[in-house]
Design a protein around this motif. Sequence first.
Motif, PDB file in Angstrom:
ATOM      1  N   GLY A  22      -3.234  -2.646  11.202  1.00  0.00           N
ATOM      2  CA  GLY A  22      -4.806  -1.916  11.404  1.00  0.00           C
ATOM      3  C   GLY A  22      -5.721  -3.223  11.019  1.00  0.00           C
ATOM      4  N   ARG A  23      -6.925  -2.661  10.546  1.00  0.00           N
ATOM      5  CA  ARG A  23      -7.935  -3.713  10.430  1.00  0.00           C
ATOM      6  C   ARG A  23      -7.490  -4.667   9.310  1.00  0.00           C
ATOM      7  NH1 ARG A  23     -12.195  -4.691   7.335  1.00  0.00           N
ATOM      8  NH2 ARG A  23     -12.144  -2.879   6.098  1.00  0.00           N
ATOM      9  N   THR A  24      -7.036  -4.158   8.211  1.00  0.00           N
ATOM     10  CA  THR A  24      -6.360  -4.931   7.173  1.00  0.00           C
ATOM     11  C   THR A  24      -4.948  -4.762   6.731  1.00  0.00           C
ATOM     12  OG1 THR A  24      -7.335  -3.525   5.559  1.00  0.00           O
ATOM     13  CG2 THR A  24      -8.667  -5.069   6.216  1.00  0.00           C
ATOM     14  N   SER A  25      -4.488  -3.872   7.210  1.00  0.00           N
ATOM     15  CA  SER A  25      -3.061  -3.351   6.987  1.00  0.00           C
ATOM     16  C   SER A  25      -2.167  -4.082   7.955  1.00  0.00           C
ATOM     17  CB  SER A  25      -2.851  -1.946   6.830  1.00  0.00           C
ATOM     18  OG  SER A  25      -3.255  -1.309   8.002  1.00  0.00           O
ATOM     19  N   MET A  26      -0.960  -3.916   7.646  1.00  0.00           N
ATOM     20  CA  MET A  26       0.318  -4.382   8.361  1.00  0.00           C
ATOM     21  C   MET A  26       1.528  -3.502   8.147  1.00  0.00           C
ATOM     22  SD  MET A  26      -0.073  -8.401   7.561  1.00  0.00           S
ATOM     23  CE  MET A  26      -0.647  -7.909   5.974  1.00  0.00           C
ATOM     24  N   GLU A  27       2.102  -2.721   9.343  1.00  0.00           N
ATOM     25  CA  GLU A  27       3.253  -1.994   8.764  1.00  0.00           C
ATOM     26  C   GLU A  27       4.520  -2.983   9.262  1.00  0.00           C
ATOM     27  OE1 GLU A  27       3.838   2.317  10.084  1.00  0.00           O
ATOM     28  OE2 GLU A  27       4.262   1.060  11.975  1.00  0.00           O
ATOM     29  N   VAL A  28       5.247  -2.930   8.031  1.00  0.00           N
ATOM     30  CA  VAL A  28       6.444  -3.790   8.100  1.00  0.00           C
ATOM     31  C   VAL A  28       7.713  -2.979   8.193  1.00  0.00           C
ATOM     32  CG1 VAL A  28       7.640  -5.799   7.241  1.00  0.00           C
ATOM     33  CG2 VAL A  28       5.292  -5.440   6.973  1.00  0.00           C
ATOM     34  N   TYR A  29       8.546  -3.498   9.293  1.00  0.00           N
ATOM     35  CA  TYR A  29       9.816  -2.645   9.155  1.00  0.00           C
ATOM     36  C   TYR A  29      10.832  -3.680   8.847  1.00  0.00           C
ATOM     37  CZ  TYR A  29      14.267  -0.964  11.343  1.00  0.00           C
ATOM     38  OH  TYR A  29      15.507  -0.420  11.637  1.00  0.00           O
ATOM     39  N   VAL A  30      11.995  -3.036   7.926  1.00  0.00           N
ATOM     40  CA  VAL A  30      12.919  -3.834   7.259  1.00  0.00           C
ATOM     41  C   VAL A  30      14.057  -3.241   7.320  1.00  0.00           C
ATOM     42  CG1 VAL A  30      13.736  -4.814   4.880  1.00  0.00           C
ATOM     43  CG2 VAL A  30      11.276  -4.654   5.322  1.00  0.00           C
ATOM     44  N   THR A  36       3.748  -0.463   4.301  1.00  0.00           N
ATOM     45  CA  THR A  36       2.285  -0.926   4.679  1.00  0.00           C
ATOM     46  C   THR A  36       2.040  -1.870   3.632  1.00  0.00           C
ATOM     47  OG1 THR A  36       2.034   1.327   5.739  1.00  0.00           O
ATOM     48  CG2 THR A  36       0.056  -0.128   5.256  1.00  0.00           C
ATOM     49  N   MET A  37       1.553  -2.999   4.159  1.00  0.00           N
ATOM     50  CA  MET A  37       1.260  -4.197   3.362  1.00  0.00           C
ATOM     51  C   MET A  37      -0.309  -4.471   3.663  1.00  0.00           C
ATOM     52  SD  MET A  37       4.125  -4.375   2.078  1.00  0.00           S
ATOM     53  CE  MET A  37       3.867  -5.867   0.875  1.00  0.00           C
ATOM     54  N   VAL A  38      -1.336  -4.666   2.654  1.00  0.00           N
ATOM     55  CA  VAL A  38      -2.790  -5.069   2.813  1.00  0.00           C
ATOM     56  C   VAL A  38      -2.830  -6.356   2.582  1.00  0.00           C
ATOM     57  CG1 VAL A  38      -5.029  -4.330   2.189  1.00  0.00           C
ATOM     58  CG2 VAL A  38      -3.350  -2.536   2.612  1.00  0.00           C
ATOM     59  N   ALA A  39      -3.499  -7.051   3.461  1.00  0.00           N
ATOM     60  CA  ALA A  39      -3.948  -8.538   3.125  1.00  0.00           C
ATOM     61  C   ALA A  39      -5.109  -8.573   2.353  1.00  0.00           C
ATOM     62  CB  ALA A  39      -4.286  -9.104   4.534  1.00  0.00           C
ATOM     63  N   ILE A  40      -5.186  -9.329   1.211  1.00  0.00           N
ATOM     64  CA  ILE A  40      -6.262  -9.425   0.410  1.00  0.00           C
ATOM     65  C   ILE A  40      -6.791 -10.796   0.372  1.00  0.00           C
ATOM     66  CG2 ILE A  40      -5.835  -7.323  -0.989  1.00  0.00           C
ATOM     67  CD1 ILE A  40      -4.701  -8.944  -3.271  1.00  0.00           C
ATOM     68  N   ASN A  41      -8.145 -11.194   0.044  1.00  0.00           N
ATOM     69  CA  ASN A  41      -8.595 -12.331  -0.653  1.00  0.00           C
ATOM     70  C   ASN A  41      -8.602 -12.769  -1.792  1.00  0.00           C
ATOM     71  OD1 ASN A  41     -10.589 -11.110  -1.527  1.00  0.00           O
ATOM     72  ND2 ASN A  41     -12.139 -11.593   0.127  1.00  0.00           N
ATOM     73  N   SER A  42      -8.981 -13.810  -2.080  1.00  0.00           N
ATOM     74  CA  SER A  42      -9.041 -14.483  -3.602  1.00  0.00           C
ATOM     75  C   SER A  42      -9.623 -13.396  -4.602  1.00  0.00           C
ATOM     76  CB  SER A  42      -9.343 -15.782  -3.774  1.00  0.00           C
ATOM     77  OG  SER A  42     -10.614 -15.911  -3.315  1.00  0.00           O
ATOM     78  N   ALA A  78       0.844  -1.009   0.045  1.00  0.00           N
ATOM     79  CA  ALA A  78       0.039  -0.112   0.050  1.00  0.00           C
ATOM     80  C   ALA A  78       0.959   1.330   0.043  1.00  0.00           C
ATOM     81  CB  ALA A  78      -0.823   0.052   1.106  1.00  0.00           C
ATOM     82  N   SER A  79       1.927   1.085   0.679  1.00  0.00           N
ATOM     83  CA  SER A  79       2.772   2.516   0.763  1.00  0.00           C
ATOM     84  C   SER A  79       4.185   1.918   1.338  1.00  0.00           C
ATOM     85  CB  SER A  79       2.523   3.620   1.520  1.00  0.00           C
ATOM     86  OG  SER A  79       2.341   3.217   3.062  1.00  0.00           O
ATOM     87  N   ILE A  80       5.112   2.920   0.721  1.00  0.00           N
ATOM     88  CA  ILE A  80       6.487   2.799   1.364  1.00  0.00           C
ATOM     89  C   ILE A  80       6.713   4.081   2.109  1.00  0.00           C
ATOM     90  CG2 ILE A  80       9.069   2.490   0.999  1.00  0.00           C
ATOM     91  CD1 ILE A  80       8.299   0.788  -1.383  1.00  0.00           C
ATOM     92  N   ASP A  81       6.815   4.200   3.422  1.00  0.00           N
ATOM     93  CA  ASP A  81       6.555   5.144   4.272  1.00  0.00           C
ATOM     94  C   ASP A  81       8.129   6.090   4.050  1.00  0.00           C
ATOM     95  OD1 ASP A  81       4.147   4.740   4.983  1.00  0.00           O
ATOM     96  OD2 ASP A  81       4.548   4.983   7.009  1.00  0.00           O
ATOM     97  N   SER A 106      -1.186   8.429  10.629  1.00  0.00           N
ATOM     98  CA  SER A 106      -1.799   9.870  10.661  1.00  0.00           C
ATOM     99  C   SER A 106      -0.935  10.590   9.601  1.00  0.00           C
ATOM    100  CB  SER A 106      -1.677  10.718  11.836  1.00  0.00           C
ATOM    101  OG  SER A 106      -2.422  10.051  12.954  1.00  0.00           O
ATOM    102  N   ARG A 107       0.264  10.387   9.406  1.00  0.00           N
ATOM    103  CA  ARG A 107       0.923  11.232   8.588  1.00  0.00           C
ATOM    104  C   ARG A 107       0.540  10.399   7.092  1.00  0.00           C
ATOM    105  NH1 ARG A 107       6.486  10.128   9.696  1.00  0.00           N
ATOM    106  NH2 ARG A 107       6.465   8.642   8.280  1.00  0.00           N
ATOM    107  N   ARG A 108       0.668   9.141   7.004  1.00  0.00           N
ATOM    108  CA  ARG A 108       0.095   8.507   5.709  1.00  0.00           C
ATOM    109  C   ARG A 108      -1.260   9.081   5.310  1.00  0.00           C
ATOM    110  NH1 ARG A 108       2.539   3.817   7.933  1.00  0.00           N
ATOM    111  NH2 ARG A 108       0.682   3.176   8.967  1.00  0.00           N
ATOM    112  N   MET A 109      -2.175   9.131   6.369  1.00  0.00           N
ATOM    113  CA  MET A 109      -3.460   9.734   5.738  1.00  0.00           C
ATOM    114  C   MET A 109      -3.670  10.968   5.351  1.00  0.00           C
ATOM    115  SD  MET A 109      -5.339   6.985   6.226  1.00  0.00           S
ATOM    116  CE  MET A 109      -3.965   5.870   6.047  1.00  0.00           C
TER     117      MET A 109
END
Length: 160
Positions: free
Chosen positions: A84-92, A113-119, A57-60, A148-151
């Motif tokens: 979040g509800r459907t999102s995950m913030e990943v640190y690399v 930020t990655m978002v989980a999706i179904n089929s 979804a984004s690369i912050d 908040s900054r992403r929004m």
Amino acid sequence: MEEKLPATISRTIQTKLVLPPDTNHMGTIFGGTVLASIDEIAAIAAMKHSGSVVVTASIDTVNFLSTAKAGDILKLEAVVVSTGRTSMEVYVKVECQHLDTGEITTTTTAILTMVAINSEGIPTKVSGVIPETEEEKRLFQSAQIRKSRRMQIREYSEGR
């Protein structure tokens, strides 16, 4: 009550050798090559956490702190640090072991930020995360500020 999973479940480590085709005219690794590896490992960590397919979804932030050259060894480590509800913030974090000296340096850090999706490609609910290390706890505590900054950026980008 929301299910929460320990950060360890998502932790992913990859090791890569920097090869000559990965480098630019100065003999150092292309930033785009590093970004592709960061996106890949972030997706794997998010898939391990969510148990589903994910999209970026984004690369912050991406901080290029030092470089690597052909023959160096890169170690990439990714972990889900907030959800979040459907999102995950990943640190690399990307570290380089310089083959000639043995020195290990941090070359790059990033938050995606990655978002989980179904089929059907529809965002799907994800479990919360329990941070374990001090670094994960710090990132977890500051996650709302980054969200908040992403929004704000998203609203600006959409012309609202």
